[in-house]
Each structure stands twice: as C-alpha cells, then as structure tokens.
Design an enzyme around this catalytic site. Structure first.
Site, mmCIF file in Angstrom:
data_model
loop_
_atom_site.group_PDB
_atom_site.id
_atom_site.type_symbol
_atom_site.label_atom_id
_atom_site.label_comp_id
_atom_site.label_asym_id
_atom_site.label_seq_id
_atom_site.Cartn_x
_atom_site.Cartn_y
_atom_site.Cartn_z
ATOM 1 C CD GLU A 10 6.129 -2.198 -14.438
ATOM 2 O OE1 GLU A 10 5.028 -1.628 -14.322
ATOM 3 O OE2 GLU A 10 6.838 -2.492 -13.453
ATOM 4 N N GLY B 27 5.604 -7.356 -10.910
ATOM 5 C CA GLY B 27 4.831 -7.128 -9.694
ATOM 6 C C GLY B 27 3.558 -6.357 -9.965
ATOM 7 N N GLY C 94 2.428 0.565 -11.619
ATOM 8 C CA GLY C 94 2.953 1.902 -11.807
ATOM 9 C C GLY C 94 3.408 2.581 -10.539
ATOM 10 N N GLY C 95 3.303 1.882 -9.418
ATOM 11 C CA GLY C 95 3.792 2.447 -8.160
ATOM 12 C C GLY C 95 5.264 2.812 -8.247
ATOM 13 N N GLY C 96 5.979 2.064 -9.115
ATOM 14 C CA GLY C 96 7.398 2.345 -9.313
ATOM 15 C C GLY C 96 7.668 3.168 -10.558
HETATM 16 O O1 DER Z 1 5.446 -0.173 -10.586
HETATM 17 C C1 DER Z 1 5.075 -1.375 -10.717
HETATM 18 O O2 DER Z 1 4.162 -1.740 -11.468
HETATM 19 C C2 DER Z 1 5.753 -2.394 -9.840
HETATM 20 O O3 DER Z 1 5.428 -3.671 -10.253
HETATM 21 C C3 DER Z 1 5.331 -2.093 -8.440
HETATM 22 O O4 DER Z 1 4.060 -1.607 -8.444
HETATM 23 C C4 DER Z 1 5.408 -3.243 -7.477
HETATM 24 O O5 DER Z 1 6.352 -2.828 -6.604
HETATM 25 P P1 DER Z 1 6.768 -3.644 -5.308
HETATM 26 O O6 DER Z 1 7.010 -5.069 -5.757
HETATM 27 O O7 DER Z 1 8.035 -2.940 -4.885
HETATM 28 O O8 DER Z 1 5.660 -3.522 -4.320
#
Ligand code: DER
Length: 233
Positions: A107, A86, A99-101
């Site tokens: 990754e 994602g 990097g939101g997660g």
């Molecule tokens: O952390 C990441 O790079 C993930 O891909 C994240 O950013 C996407 O998270 P989501 O699919 O829950 O919006």
C-alpha cells in the site's frame, strides 16, 4: 454490523463519481472498504470506463481479476494518477494508521508512486488522535524477536514506555504478509507525534515498513450507516 458495512459501501462507491475518470491509472487499495470500490470500478468498466489498476495486495489482485478491472504494474505504467485505499484510523490532519489487513508495505509503495491518494473509510475510523488501533509494523522473519526488542527500546525513548508488542497470528500460526514478512502490532493507545514516530521506526534494522501514513492522504471520503457520505480535505 450492517451499519458499518453500509458505511463502507457508501464510501467505496461514492469515490467512483467523485474521482474516477476515463484514462486513469489507479492504485487499488486493500481491505473491505476498498473492495467495495473495486467492485464498483468493475461495474463502471463493464459500462465502458477506460482505466487500469495496480493492486496493493494479492487479495485485491484476485478481486480485480474477478470483477474485470484491467491490471497493470508500476513497472509498466510508471506513476499512477490516483490511489484509493482504506485506513484503520485517520485523524483531522489526514494522518492514518494502516495495516489492519497486513497490506501496508505494498500500500505504501503504490501510494508513494501515485500523484494523489484518497482514503475511503466508515465514520468510525475518523479519530481525533491516532493510536487506539494497534500500530502494525512489518518486520523480516530473521531474528524478529531482536527487531521487536529494538522497537520496544525506541518506543521507550520516545515516551511510550512498556508498550505491549504482539506478533500477529493467523490460522494458528504467525501471519505472513504478501512479501513474506511478519507483522508486530504496537499497542500504543495514543500517539502524540505521529510524524516523529513515522520518521524513526523504519530505521530499525529488520523493520520493513510501519502503518503510520503521515502526509499522504489528500482527501478522505467518509461513509455513514445511512448510506450517505461526505468528503473532507
Ligand atoms: O490494512 C489496511 O491498511 C486497510 O486499508 C485496512 O486497514 C482497512 O480495512 P477495512 O476497510 O476493511 O476496515
């Protein structure tokens, strides 16, 4: 929202028919959209699909185990055929903020060891210019405030003065990544030159990885709230 969840589901499930074939060695992305992909992959494996996957986080590893996707490692299989992952933002050139997660380091390693990377997003993630989403920067714990100050100085020199930098928190304390590091989020608002910034951030001592993934996504599957999707190069 239900709309966004359905859009994530649409992207994560459409990628199976569009890209996944018997015998593939896959990188398994992290985040809610990628987790729809992993669940759909588990169903395909139950119906006879022959694939193996390398997870980009402990959370994806646990989900893959739960849904029956056979796991392996880069050490075992070398290069992967395809990584599906994602993004928090993706621009028309295919440059991403990830990097939101807090999974950006693994990754990046998995994507870098894949012949191709396909990004799966809900339509809200497609932006004209990166930067509204705070840029995650993974830093070692040792003397992290000094590293944060060096990041601020680099950003000043690149035309981003006075950027707000925040260490990501979780459950009342600092978030610690799967590799035991901290995340500093840079509230840049708009990134004029993502490639220049991506090429300089990781040189800062103490910076392990940054969430600008430039020139990595080959295609993007964009899911919509009505359950439809489209694929862009
Ligand atoms: O952390 C990441 O790079 C993930 O891909 C994240 O950013 C996407 O998270 P989501 O699919 O829950 O919006």
């Amino acid at each position: 929202s239900n709309e966004q969840d359905r859009a994530k589901w649409a992207a994560g499930t459409a990628v199976i028919d569009a890209y996944i074939r018997d015998g593939m060695k896959l990188g398994l992305g992290s985040g809610t959209t990628s987790h729809w992909f992993v669940r759909a992959l588990g169903e395909a494996v139950a119906n006879g699909l022959d694939v193996v996957g390398v997870p980009t986080s402990t959370s994806t590893r646990d989900l893959a185990l739960e849904v029956g996707v056979p796991l392996t490692t880069l050490a075992e299989v070398g290069k992967l055929d395809l990584t599906v992952d994602g993004a928090d933002e993706i621009d028309p050139a295919g440059h991403m903020i990830k990097g939101g997660g807090a999974c950006l380091l693994w990754e990046r390693i998995i994507a870098d060891n894949s012949a191709k990377m396909v990004c799966v997003v809900d339509e809200g993630k497609a932006v004209d210019q990166l930067g509204k989403f705070p840029l995650p920067i993974e830093v070692v714990q040792f003397e992290w405030q000094a590293t944060e100050r060096a990041i601020a100085e680099l950003l000043d020199s690149l035309g981003h003065p006075g950027v707000k930098l925040t260490r990501r928190e979780k459950d009342g304390g600092p978030l610690v990544t799967d590799s035991g590091n901290f995340i500093v989020d840079a509230h840049l608002e708009a990134i004029k030159d993502p490639i220049a910034l991506d090429s300089q951030l990781n040189w800062i001592p103490g910076v392990v990885e940054n969430g600008l993934f430039t020139g990595i996504a080959a295609e993007v599957v964009i899911g919509r709230g009505d359950g439809s999707h489209d694929i862009r190069d």
